[in-house]
Enzyme design. Structure first.
Site, PDB file in Angstrom:
ATOM      1  CG  ASP A 140      -1.880  -1.296   1.317  1.00 42.12           C
ATOM      2  OD1 ASP A 140      -2.071  -1.957   0.309  1.00 42.12           O
ATOM      3  OD2 ASP A 140      -2.115  -1.482   2.416  1.00 42.12           O
ATOM      4  N   GLY A 183      -4.900  -1.107  -2.030  1.00 43.40           N
ATOM      5  CA  GLY A 183      -3.990  -0.169  -1.726  1.00 43.40           C
ATOM      6  C   GLY A 183      -4.510   0.522  -0.230  1.00 43.40           C
ATOM      7  CD  GLU A 235      -8.284  -2.535  -1.273  1.00 38.54           C
ATOM      8  OE1 GLU A 235      -8.618  -3.544  -1.634  1.00 38.54           O
ATOM      9  OE2 GLU A 235      -7.243  -2.445  -0.660  1.00 38.54           O
ATOM     10  NE  ARG A 279     -18.192  -8.523 -20.189  1.00 43.35           N
ATOM     11  CZ  ARG A 279     -19.231  -7.964 -20.665  1.00 43.35           C
ATOM     12  NH1 ARG A 279     -19.732  -6.824 -20.335  1.00 43.35           N
ATOM     13  NH2 ARG A 279     -20.003  -8.501 -21.545  1.00 43.35           N
ATOM     14  CD  GLN A 287      -3.485  -5.373  -6.953  1.00 43.84           C
ATOM     15  OE1 GLN A 287      -3.409  -4.119  -7.041  1.00 43.84           O
ATOM     16  NE2 GLN A 287      -4.525  -5.873  -6.177  1.00 43.84           N
TER      17      GLN A 287
HETATM   18  O1  F6P Z   1      -2.581  -4.016   3.513  1.00 38.76           O
HETATM   19  C1  F6P Z   1      -2.085  -4.884   2.366  1.00 38.76           C
HETATM   20  C2  F6P Z   1      -3.587  -5.420   1.902  1.00 38.76           C
HETATM   21  O2  F6P Z   1      -3.428  -5.919   0.703  1.00 38.76           O
HETATM   22  C3  F6P Z   1      -4.476  -4.209   1.267  1.00 38.76           C
HETATM   23  O3  F6P Z   1      -4.181  -3.518   0.156  1.00 38.76           O
HETATM   24  C4  F6P Z   1      -5.666  -4.788   1.332  1.00 38.76           C
HETATM   25  O4  F6P Z   1      -6.984  -3.869   1.563  1.00 38.76           O
HETATM   26  C5  F6P Z   1      -5.790  -5.805   2.245  1.00 38.76           C
HETATM   27  O5  F6P Z   1      -4.495  -5.968   2.417  1.00 38.76           O
HETATM   28  C6  F6P Z   1      -6.310  -7.100   2.141  1.00 38.76           C
HETATM   29  O6  F6P Z   1      -6.543  -7.943   3.125  1.00 38.76           O
HETATM   30  P1  F6P Z   1      -6.734  -9.369   3.263  1.00 38.76           P
HETATM   31  O7  F6P Z   1      -5.526 -10.341   2.935  1.00 38.76           O
HETATM   32  O8  F6P Z   1      -6.856  -9.891   4.780  1.00 38.76           O
HETATM   33  O9  F6P Z   1      -7.822  -9.687   2.233  1.00 38.76           O
END
Ligand code: F6P
Length: 372
Positions: A140, A183, A235, A279, A287
């Site tokens: 992030d 992010g 997101e 879409r 990522q």
């Molecule tokens: O902080 C890293 C991250 O990948 C964020 O970008 C995302 O919002 C969150 O973790 C997703 O979390 P989880 O792996 O618990 O679904």
């Protein structure tokens, strides 16, 4: 007496954690003759005394390996540890137990590799007397006190590759393709991958978007013969006056909200407004996977070795950070104050705007000083 250094990785994994573990452990072994204790599954291992001695053999071949050889946890917080009791979930402060375990492990210091959550807990442990050093990790790129975190560059690469691949199918089908990028509540990953991938519209949490402006941009492109549009949406983005979209609530976690789904909400609204077929693709955990980029391997190696320098100087209670290309120590107290969002005067936003990239908001075009 040989020094004993504990090391853990907490929070979401990302490419480069193993490169940090390798750098810390190898340098500390070679220069301090230290013993390295790998704590398993982040703070979970501290609470439940799960650890192992790391030997040089285990560090071999991990520079390029994604994930973390120690495991991690996004739920375990020693100060607010979730326990299931039948159907109920209760939270207990088990920090005393952690402090006892640290004593039993005979640690001289603890290196915590993590994001804002992990590093805030590291700060609490420090105030409770544990000699802690932090290393900033997250895709992030939102940790206070550092301009860059390892893992970010790798995630930008993956997201950019996704955007690149969507261009051709968007063009062939004359569609709008929306790419939802992770992010958390910061837009760094979307901004950088959006610019790198030539996104026509980039929507970030820091700039709430106006759906009418987004729709107009798509229509204008179509009118000019550009019969496709690529939209990169973070997101954590939201419409003006709207709400973030929550994918799930993880009750056991100190930060229970998991974002996701804005891409679909936006897609529906946009298709209604433009009548252009749309879409949505969610990049999601792709990522966070795979091998770190060369940049992240180098950064992780430097952060790890600098962390050992800080151990030698007994600069506990600090994180190794990067500011204006210099490695510096940042107090964990500062780090634990929040997250780093994109300032609205960020030069990359200005560059993107000057290339007619829309952020879904109304902007006044600056007129050329060369024109009278
Ligand atoms: O902080 C890293 C991250 O990948 C964020 O970008 C995302 O919002 C969150 O973790 C997703 O979390 P989880 O792996 O618990 O679904």
């Amino acid at each position: 007496m040989r020094k004993r250094i504990g090391i853990l990785s907490g929070g979401g994994d990302c490419p480069g954690i193993n490169a940090v573990i390798r750098a810390v452990a190898k340098k500390a072994m070679l220069e301090m003759d230290a013993e390295i204790i790998g704590i398993e599954d982040g703070y979970e291992g501290l609470v439940n005394n799960k650890y192992r001695h790391l030997e040089l053999s285990e560090l071999s071949g991990i520079l390029t390996l994604g994930g973390t050889i120690l495991g991690t946890s996004k739920k375990a917080n020693p100060y607010r540890y979730a326990i299931h009791q039948g159907d109920n979930l209760i939270f207990k402060d088990l920090s005393r137990r952690c402090l006892d375990n640290i004593e039993k492990m005979e640690l001289d210091c603890l290196v915590c590799i993590g994001g804002d959550g992990t590093l805030s807990i590291a700060y609490k442990l420090f105030t409770d007397g544990v000699p802690v050093i932090g290393v900033p990790k997250t895709i992030d790129n939102d940790i206070l006190g550092t301009d860059i975190t390892f893992g970010f560059d790798s995630a930008v690469w993956i997201a950019t590759e996704g955007i690149d691949r969507l261009h051709t199918t968007a063009q062939s089908h004359h569609r709008v393709m929306i790419v939802e990028v992770m992010g958390h509540n910061a837009g760094w990953l979307s901004l950088h991958s959006g610019v790198a991938g030539g996104g026509d519209i980039i929507l970030i949490p820091e700039i709430p978007y106006d759906i009418d402006i987004v729709a107009q941009k798509v229509k204008d492109r179509n009118r000019r013969g550009k019969r496709f549009s690529i939209i990169v949406v973070a997101e954590g983005a939201k419409a003006k006056g709207g709400d973030i979209v929550i994918r799930r609530i993880v009750k056991e976690s100190s930060d229970p909200i998991r974002l996701g789904g804005i891409g679909f909400v936006l897609g529906q609204a946009l298709e209604n407004a433009t009548k252009v077929e749309t879409r949505t693709v969610v990049m999601g955990h792709l990522q966070r996977g795979g091998s770190p980029t060369p940049y992240d391997r180098v950064l992780a190696t430097q952060l790890g070795t600098k962390a050992v320098d800080m151990i030698k100087k007994r600069q506990f209670g600090h994180m190794v950070g990067v500011q204006r290309n210099e490695f510096i120590k940042v107090s964990l107290k500062e780090v634990s104050k929040g997250v780093r969002k994109i300032p609205l005067d960020n030069p990359l936003i200005a560059s993107a705007r000057s290339l007619d990239t829309s952020f879904g908001d109304k902007v006044k075009r600056s007129t050329s000083p060369f024109r009278s």
